[in-house]
Design an enzyme around this catalytic site. Structure first.
Site, short mmCIF file in Angstrom:
data_model
loop_
_atom_site.label_atom_id
_atom_site.label_comp_id
_atom_site.label_asym_id
_atom_site.label_seq_id
_atom_site.Cartn_x
_atom_site.Cartn_y
_atom_site.Cartn_z
N HIS A 1 -4.84 40.24 -41.10
CA HIS A 1 -3.66 40.41 -40.25
C HIS A 1 -2.84 39.13 -40.15
O HIS A 1 -1.68 39.16 -39.71
CB HIS A 1 -4.07 40.91 -38.85
N ASP B 1 -10.30 43.53 -42.32
CA ASP B 1 -9.48 42.45 -41.78
C ASP B 1 -9.87 41.10 -42.39
O ASP B 1 -9.99 40.10 -41.69
CB ASP B 1 -9.56 42.38 -40.25
N GLY C 1 -4.07 32.37 -32.72
CA GLY C 1 -4.00 31.25 -33.65
C GLY C 1 -5.36 30.87 -34.19
O GLY C 1 -5.47 30.25 -35.24
N ASN C 2 -6.42 31.26 -33.45
CA ASN C 2 -7.78 31.04 -33.93
C ASN C 2 -8.19 32.05 -35.00
O ASN C 2 -9.21 31.86 -35.67
CB ASN C 2 -8.80 31.14 -32.79
N SER C 3 -7.43 33.11 -35.15
CA SER C 3 -7.78 34.16 -36.11
C SER C 3 -7.95 33.56 -37.50
O SER C 3 -7.07 32.85 -38.00
CB SER C 3 -6.69 35.23 -36.15
N ILE D 1 -10.16 38.84 -29.79
CA ILE D 1 -10.65 38.62 -28.43
C ILE D 1 -10.41 39.88 -27.62
O ILE D 1 -9.53 40.68 -27.93
CB ILE D 1 -9.97 37.42 -27.74
#
Length: 493
Positions: A134, A164, A237-239, A257
């Site tokens: 994503h 994903d 942003g941690n994805s 999350i």
């Protein structure tokens, strides 16, 4: 009595520290083990308990141990966590577009860039980066920025929105820093972990926490139903960032999350590293899509009612609902109504766990299943094969003036169904691609749509669909199946 004595000693030491006396001044025999080991023994059920704390799992005790730092671990791993910037050019539609008078003054809508920010992990010194799908989905350009300031334009090797996951490739004349991929099956609830990424675009950030749960399902992120849950802070942003263990190994890719505010509330999810390893190997091998091993069987959940009827203590495992008569499962003797309880020794708690275990195995090998059949549990060895191509692999482009003009269709096979993320036992004629700007694209048809009927005729071959779609008529009545849902439409075109 010995355990009680140790407990009393531990309590005395705690009282001494609480009263301002150093731990060394607490009285204990010289031959007794350290208090940290004593507490660990007690918490794990004593010397004869089933738990094995090991050298890397121990209750911390004393001020010195409480002041230990993660800094050396972060220093060794953070350089391999990168920022991923994806951009796509989209056209902004002007409210005056199409009006010749106003277009003279205001013009047409100008294109603009839409960007997304995420994180990624270098897992190979040649420049292989793993991130979330994503983060890079539909992007025209994907750039990767390292912590030392270097920036690279990347190439997408493989991506899969059902998992994903995406694998990128960047190039340099020097090797890149990496994080070794660990074994996520070795994780236990309560293990310490670190999450490294770029939350909110503020720069690389490290947070710590524990593994809160394993094999989480139905979190609504992807079709995958097997996630590591952690309370390490994960924010937008941690994805695609790294979840690492205390050995400095990658044990998960931070993905999502659960939050009502958009920020971390201590419920984060990561894709297990064993899935990441299998996906990365497929990308490095040049695969066009991520193939799962084919065993020729379909499964459904074991409900409490089914479990009771089969004499099971509680619902667990995956119930076989159908078996391909020519597939590996049939050759191994599996039948509808059998329940798969374990896969290569790993317990199957639910149907999603079996999907995960299958997906992480290499094609061409074998797996040992523990199966409940007719009230008895037995071991069955099943071959893990490549999904068959089917009798016809021809792809047909539809023309004419129908709503389907510009769509490419083919007869479903197990292998094609895998590529389009359709159940492998599904039959019919499926859309495999749609030309941009075509009538089919304008009507919203997409890859994976199964055309069931057209103008009162059942569709069973691609050639029949082509013949009907190119007839000279203005009225169209069709039935399409998408993600298990049936859509019927009638229109004049």
């Amino acid at each position: 009595m010995r355990a009680k004595r140790y407990l009393l000693l531990a309590l005395c030491a705690w009282m001494a520290v609480a009263g301002g006396v150093s731990a060394q001044e607490a009285t204990k025999p010289a031959e007794d083990p350290g208090l940290s080991d004593v507490l660990t023994d007690l918490l794990n059920g004593g010397k004869d308990g089933t738990a094995t704390p090991g050298p890397d799992r121990r209750v911390p005790f004393g001020r010195e141990e409480m002041q230990l730092s993660f800094a050396p671990l972060v220093k060794d791993t953070a350089a391999a966590v990168v920022n991923v910037y994806a951009s796509k050019q989209v056209k902004a539609r002007s409210p005056f577009e199409g009006d010749p008078f106003f277009e003279q003054f205001f013009g047409r809508g100008a294109p603009r860039n839409r960007s997304s920010l995420g994180s990624g992990v270098l897992v190979d010194a040649s420049g292989i980066v793993v991130t979330n799908n994503h983060v890079v989905q539909d992007a025209d350009q994907v750039k990767v920025a390292l912590s030392d300031g270097r920036e690279f334009t990347s190439k997408v090797l493989l991506k899969d929105d059902s998992l994903d996951l995406a694998v990128l490739k960047i190039d340099s004349d020097k090797p890149f820093p990496t994080i070794a991929i660990g074994d996520s099956d070795a994780l236990q609830v309560g293990d310490l972990v670190l999450a490294i990424g770029n939350p909110f675009g503020v720069g690389q950030t490290t947070t710590s926490g524990i593994v809160s749960a394993l094999a989480r399902t139905h979190i609504g992120v992807s079709d995958s139903g097997f996630f590591i849950q952690t309370d390490a802070a994960i924010n937008p942003g941690n994805s695609g960032g790294a979840l690492i263990n205390m050995g400095g190994q990658l044990i998960g890719i931070n993905t999502a999350i659960f939050s009502r505010t958009g920020g971390s509330i201590g419920i984060g999810f990561a894709i297990p590293s064993n899935m990441v390893r299998a996906f990365t190997e497929a990308a490095k091998g040049g695969a066009e899509f991520f193939e799962r091993p084919f065993i020729g069987a379909s499964f459904e959940p074991v409900t409490p009612q089914i479990a009771e009827s089969l004499g099971m203590d509680h619902p667990a495992g995956a119930l076989i609902s159908s078996v391909d008569e020519n597939g590996p499962a049939a050759r191994a003797g599996l039948k509808p109504g059998d329940v798969v309880l374990s896969f290569n020794g790993a317990a199957i708690e639910h149907m999603e766990a079996l999907d995960y275990r299958l997906a992480t195995q290499p094609i061409g090998g074998k797996a040992t299943l523990s199966v409940l059949t007719k009230g008895e549990e037995k071991a069955v060895e099943v071959a893990l094969e490549r999904a068959p191509e089917g009798a016809s692999t021809n792809e047909v482009l539809l023309g004419g003036r129908s709503p389907f003009a510009g769509a490419k269709v083919a007869v479903l096979s197990p292998r094609l169904a895998q590529r389009l993320r359709v159940a492998t036992d599904t039959k019919g004629v499926v859309i495999v691609g749609v030309d941009g700007g075509s009538a089919a694209a304008g009507f919203g048809f997409q890859a994976g749509d199964i055309v069931r009927e057209l103008n009162g005729e059942t569709i069973d071959t691609a050639e029949k669909l082509k013949q009907l779609a190119e007839e000279d008529t203005r009225w169209w009545r069709f039935t399409v199946e998408r993600d298990g849902r049936i859509m019927r439409q009638m229109l004049r075109y």
